[in-house]
Write an enzyme that holds these catalytic residues in place. Sequence first.
Site, mmCIF file in Angstrom:
data_model
loop_
_atom_site.group_PDB
_atom_site.id
_atom_site.type_symbol
_atom_site.label_atom_id
_atom_site.label_comp_id
_atom_site.label_asym_id
_atom_site.label_seq_id
_atom_site.Cartn_x
_atom_site.Cartn_y
_atom_site.Cartn_z
ATOM 1 N N ALA A 277 16.422 30.886 22.610
ATOM 2 C CA ALA A 277 16.708 29.592 23.249
ATOM 3 C C ALA A 277 15.833 29.252 24.441
ATOM 4 O O ALA A 277 15.692 28.077 24.797
ATOM 5 C CB ALA A 277 18.168 29.583 23.713
ATOM 6 N N ALA A 278 15.289 30.268 25.117
ATOM 7 C CA ALA A 278 14.634 30.004 26.406
ATOM 8 C C ALA A 278 13.227 29.427 26.220
ATOM 9 O O ALA A 278 12.563 29.778 25.245
ATOM 10 C CB ALA A 278 14.550 31.314 27.187
ATOM 11 N N PRO A 279 12.773 28.547 27.107
ATOM 12 C CA PRO A 279 13.393 28.119 28.367
ATOM 13 C C PRO A 279 14.427 27.003 28.242
ATOM 14 O O PRO A 279 14.896 26.509 29.262
ATOM 15 C CB PRO A 279 12.193 27.645 29.188
ATOM 16 C CG PRO A 279 11.219 27.136 28.171
ATOM 17 C CD PRO A 279 11.404 28.020 26.967
ATOM 18 N N GLY B 267 14.644 23.870 26.164
ATOM 19 C CA GLY B 267 14.485 22.454 25.805
ATOM 20 C C GLY B 267 15.522 22.037 24.772
ATOM 21 O O GLY B 267 16.180 20.996 24.888
ATOM 22 N N ASP C 24 18.702 34.720 24.172
ATOM 23 C CA ASP C 24 17.279 35.045 24.226
ATOM 24 C C ASP C 24 17.137 36.490 24.687
ATOM 25 O O ASP C 24 17.997 37.010 25.407
ATOM 26 C CB ASP C 24 16.540 34.114 25.182
ATOM 27 C CG ASP C 24 15.042 34.037 24.872
ATOM 28 O OD1 ASP C 24 14.616 33.059 24.210
ATOM 29 O OD2 ASP C 24 14.305 34.958 25.272
ATOM 30 N N ASP D 176 14.932 28.767 16.639
ATOM 31 C CA ASP D 176 13.582 28.314 16.999
ATOM 32 C C ASP D 176 12.784 29.592 17.258
ATOM 33 O O ASP D 176 12.672 30.047 18.388
ATOM 34 C CB ASP D 176 13.677 27.435 18.261
ATOM 35 C CG ASP D 176 12.342 26.814 18.625
ATOM 36 O OD1 ASP D 176 11.587 26.450 17.708
ATOM 37 O OD2 ASP D 176 12.055 26.691 19.834
ATOM 38 N N CYS E 31 6.854 26.399 16.214
ATOM 39 C CA CYS E 31 5.778 25.506 16.674
ATOM 40 C C CYS E 31 4.445 26.078 16.195
ATOM 41 O O CYS E 31 3.547 26.345 16.982
ATOM 42 C CB CYS E 31 5.796 25.363 18.196
ATOM 43 S SG CYS E 31 5.646 26.928 19.079
HETATM 44 C C1 LIG Z 1 9.640 29.455 20.635
HETATM 45 S S1 LIG Z 1 10.359 30.235 22.008
HETATM 46 C C2 LIG Z 1 11.860 29.367 22.173
HETATM 47 C C3 LIG Z 1 11.748 27.986 22.794
HETATM 48 C C4 LIG Z 1 13.103 27.360 23.026
HETATM 49 N N1 LIG Z 1 13.886 27.281 21.811
HETATM 50 C C5 LIG Z 1 13.025 25.986 23.649
HETATM 51 O O1 LIG Z 1 13.179 24.988 22.944
HETATM 52 O O2 LIG Z 1 12.804 25.899 24.868
HETATM 53 C C6 LIG Z 1 10.891 31.749 21.314
HETATM 54 C C7 LIG Z 1 11.823 32.583 22.173
HETATM 55 O O3 LIG Z 1 12.225 33.723 21.402
HETATM 56 C C8 LIG Z 1 12.537 34.760 22.294
HETATM 57 N N2 LIG Z 1 12.555 36.009 21.513
HETATM 58 C C9 LIG Z 1 11.518 36.690 21.002
HETATM 59 N N3 LIG Z 1 11.948 37.767 20.327
HETATM 60 C C10 LIG Z 1 13.308 37.768 20.404
HETATM 61 C C11 LIG Z 1 14.336 38.627 19.936
HETATM 62 N N4 LIG Z 1 14.036 39.709 19.223
HETATM 63 N N5 LIG Z 1 15.616 38.326 20.220
HETATM 64 C C12 LIG Z 1 15.921 37.222 20.937
HETATM 65 N N6 LIG Z 1 14.984 36.375 21.418
HETATM 66 C C13 LIG Z 1 13.691 36.637 21.168
HETATM 67 C C14 LIG Z 1 11.428 34.667 23.330
HETATM 68 O O4 LIG Z 1 11.832 35.275 24.545
HETATM 69 C C15 LIG Z 1 11.243 33.150 23.470
HETATM 70 O O5 LIG Z 1 11.962 32.653 24.558
#
Ligand SMILES: C[S@@+](CC[C@H](N)C(=O)[O-])C[C@H]1O[C@@H](n2cnc3c(N)ncnc32)[C@H](O)[C@@H]1O
Length: 418
Positions: free
Chosen positions: A235-237, A239, A255, A297, A350
């Site tokens: 979910a992070a950051p 949006g 996250d 995401d 993305c």
């Molecule tokens: C594409 S970004 C998410 C962007 C977010 N959905 C937004 O709209 O702001 C992918 C996220 O996946 C998290 N991530 C990566 N591997 C993960 C895991 N094994 N478990 C949980 N989160 C994970 C990362 O820390 C990152 O914040």
Amino acid sequence: MPSVEGVPARKAALQMLDAVLRRGQTLDSAGQSARKLPPADQGLAVAIAGETLRRIPDLDALIDSATRQRLPDDSKPRMVLRLALAQRIGLGTPEHAVVATALPLVDGGPRRLVHGVLGTLLRRGLPAIDAPRLPEAVEERWRGAWDEEVVDAARRQIAVKPALDLSFAEEAEASAYADANGGISLASRHVRLESRPVADLAGFGDGRWWVQDLAASLPARLIPDNTATVLDLCAAPGGKTMQLAAAGHHVTALDASKSRLERLRENLDRTHLKAELVTADAPDWSPRQPFDAILLDAPCSATGTFRRHPEVLYRARPPIIAQSSELQSHLLDRAAQWLKPGGALVYSVCSLESQEGEAVIDPFLGQNPHFSIDPPRPGELPDFVTPHERGWVRILPGLLEAEGGMDGFFMARLVRSA
Ligand SMILES: C[S@@+](CC[C@H](N)C(=O)[O-])C[C@H]1O[C@@H](n2cnc3c(N)ncnc32)[C@H](O)[C@@H]1O
């Protein structure tokens, strides 16, 4: 030798380029090396490194046309020449400043070489390079997965600063903001402004909006209105968490990254929105109860964000894309187990790599016959989006180009029948 003004910024840009190209770092984390510089120099270093990364194949062709020496890809003279030419072409830096700030970065023979190549090219006159070539491997991959037009559009888009997209919790706020600030609205709760520093914009402190590329705002629009509980997985950051919370869902935002979740918390506080936050590695976690809907995401190569982060084109090598695709399939399999029958699972990335989009969904559907694709209904996504005949949505460079384009994205809504 007396110190030349502007050299520290160029030195920092050189370190950044090296960190990105040789050590695979992001430009953001490579930018840490400039932290000790005054803010103006930091900004200049990031701008120079960014302008360089937008044009490397064309800059290299220019360099090679002006010397018979075959300079290795990651050699210092080539790096310094790339930076110098990118300043002249991308930032309009005067010729004398380009030369004077490049030479102190190299000594001895390489210095004579850099001086000679720059002199030759500047005398000849530099081209504008307004549709720079992408790295050859990327062009080949995208030509294969999509077509030549997509590559051409990506070339045009990488040269220009993308517009600034804002998302709003309330439609009425968005239209009022667009009217007051000379923006355009291309979707509900969306305003597009010309590129400018976010800190200069009205309403940031009041939490009236958040920065979010228009394409990145599409996946959350596929979560059905009538769903009570939504898991925002990865979910992070935040949006998409903010979109989901603003739409009235009860959101659990998970996250793995503590620091990124910290930013999500700040974003929620600023926008006065609510969600439950969970710090966990998704493969090791399970919920107490299944959810009505899930938005995954997933982490990805992020090649769809090449306009803002041109370094992704160099970082996303085939093994990274393959690894990413494996993790995405694993996360999708996990998420599928946490959904109520009848619930919707939206998968998005993305990325402009079919391996991370179409090629994740297809095998999943093969192995999970109780899931099927639920294509977007009329009105759920803006009219300029045409879903693929299979029901998923693929956003490619070229879409909405006259209005300033969008990030590359893939999304699919899957429904669980039983
Ligand atoms: C594409 S970004 C998410 C962007 C977010 N959905 C937004 O709209 O702001 C992918 C996220 O996946 C998290 N991530 C990566 N591997 C993960 C895991 N094994 N478990 C949980 N989160 C994970 C990362 O820390 C990152 O914040």
